[in-house]
Design an enzyme around this catalytic site. Structure first.
Site, PDB file in Angstrom:
ATOM      1  N   SER A 107       3.023   9.587  -6.410  1.00 53.73           N
ATOM      2  CA  SER A 107       1.682  10.166  -6.555  1.00 53.73           C
ATOM      3  C   SER A 107       1.001   9.500  -7.741  1.00 53.73           C
ATOM      4  O   SER A 107       1.357   9.742  -8.901  1.00 53.73           O
ATOM      5  CB  SER A 107       1.770  11.681  -6.786  1.00 53.73           C
ATOM      6  OG  SER A 107       2.294  12.334  -5.666  1.00 53.73           O
ATOM      7  N   LYS A 183      -3.437  13.876  -1.529  1.00 56.12           N
ATOM      8  CA  LYS A 183      -2.414  14.509  -2.369  1.00 56.12           C
ATOM      9  C   LYS A 183      -3.056  15.223  -3.551  1.00 56.12           C
ATOM     10  O   LYS A 183      -2.603  16.296  -3.970  1.00 56.12           O
ATOM     11  CB  LYS A 183      -1.414  13.464  -2.858  1.00 56.12           C
ATOM     12  CG  LYS A 183      -0.339  14.006  -3.809  1.00 56.12           C
ATOM     13  CD  LYS A 183       0.502  15.097  -3.142  1.00 56.12           C
ATOM     14  CE  LYS A 183       1.541  15.675  -4.115  1.00 56.12           C
ATOM     15  NZ  LYS A 183       2.658  14.756  -4.381  1.00 56.12           N
ATOM     16  N   LYS A 252       0.286  15.357 -14.742  1.00 58.57           N
ATOM     17  CA  LYS A 252      -0.247  14.021 -14.434  1.00 58.57           C
ATOM     18  C   LYS A 252      -1.211  14.080 -13.256  1.00 58.57           C
ATOM     19  O   LYS A 252      -2.314  13.509 -13.299  1.00 58.57           O
ATOM     20  CB  LYS A 252       0.913  13.066 -14.110  1.00 58.57           C
ATOM     21  CG  LYS A 252       0.499  11.745 -13.464  1.00 58.57           C
ATOM     22  CD  LYS A 252       1.707  10.913 -13.079  1.00 58.57           C
ATOM     23  CE  LYS A 252       2.543  11.505 -11.972  1.00 58.57           C
ATOM     24  NZ  LYS A 252       1.874  11.422 -10.642  1.00 58.57           N
TER      25      LYS A 252
END
Length: 303
Positions: A107, A183, A252
């Site tokens: 990701s 995502k 993150k």
């Protein structure tokens, strides 16, 4: 939906898997259990041993994997790690890549994905699919992951049988970068859900009711969800090993959401607040702590 056993009749491609962390080990294991030939690499070589016992071929470098595999799966921590695996010493870029594909389950920022894919294609002709996943370690173990992919439609179909050995669903969302953007949408929902469920669980506990029964009490109602059923029991019982995901990882991703939102003039007040709460959790519990330890932020001392 094409099943892996049907593929063997046509002749399976050589596969590689780079990055044997919380997600990589169970995903690579499922490929091996499906009967595919898989070369594996990890920065710390000790993690390859268990897979080697299942028939995996340990490789010395990402380049070594790409020399024998035509489809290379990858799951590493962040964009810097992806850059290193692809362009570093003995990286994928150092191997002829015509007709080969990288499927990146990591990701990372959509902009970074597009830049890396374009640069690699220019160096050795290797194709790229960004394919981040949702479902956590439980989904990786059980093969129930949801995969959201960006890239060329024909490339997506080429890798679909292999991906479905590791996942329940593979959805093509658009060109390169679309998987990463999808995502981020997932992380908006998941990250905010963790903070809200921690809040509800703490309220129940402080008010004197059995918070562990919330999933049962709310099942079938508007508040019911997979996160409710999965996260609340772990919060209440203090189950944090193995972690469903690290605080640093969700932070993150939420920080990336905020950056993409700024560039697209999108208001994300809930995500911004969730990111700050996870930042506090990182300071209090540590970057490698289970993300569900955010529940512990609201602990109070006994009166």
């Amino acid at each position: 939906m094409t099943e892996p056993f049907e593929l063997t009749e046509r002749g399976a491609e050589g596969l590689g898997y780079l990055g044997l962390g919380l997600m990589g080990i169970p995903m690579a294991r499922r490929l091996l259990q499906a009967g595919f030939t898989v070369s594996v690499w990890n920065r710390s070589t000790g993690k390859t041993a268990a897979l080697a016992e299942l028939g995996a071929r340990p490789a010395a470098s990402p380049s070594d994997v790409a020399a024998t595999a035509s489809i290379i799966f990858m799951c590493v921590t962040d964009a810097a790690a992806v850059e290193d695996v692809v362009f570093g010493p003995a990286g994928l870029a150092n191997t002829p890549g015509t007709a080969k594909l990288v499927v990146d389950f990591s990701s990372i920022h959509p902009d970074a994905t597009r830049a890396i894919a374009t640069r690699l294609k220019g160096i050795n002709g290797m194709g790229w699919i960004d394919a981040p996943v949702s479902g956590g370690t439980k989904g990786a173990e059980e093969g129930t992951l949801a995969v959201m992919a960006g890239g060329d439609a024909a490339d997506i179909e080429r890798v679909r049988p292999y991906v479905l050995a590791m996942a329940r669903r593979l959805t093509h969302m658009g060109p390169t970068g679309a998987g990463q953007t999808t995502k981020l949408c997932n992380q908006v929902i998941a990250g905010c859900a963790m903070t809200v469920l921690a809040e509800a669980t703490r309220l129940a506990t402080n008010a004197g009711i059995d918070a562990g029964r919330l999933p049962e009490a709310l099942a079938g109602g508007f508040a019911d969800s997979i996160p409710l059923q999965l996260f609340v029991p772990r919060m209440v019982q203090g189950i944090h090993s193995p972690p469903l995901g690290h605080i640093a990882t969700i932070l993150k991703d939420l920080d990336t959401v905020v950056d993409v939102a700024r560039k697209t003039s999108t208001a994300v007040p809930m995500t911004s607040l969730a990111a700050q709460l996870f930042r506090l959790a990182e300071l209090a519990r540590g970057a490698d702590a289970d993300a569900l330890e955010i529940y512990k932020l609201s602990e109070t001392k006994s009166r």
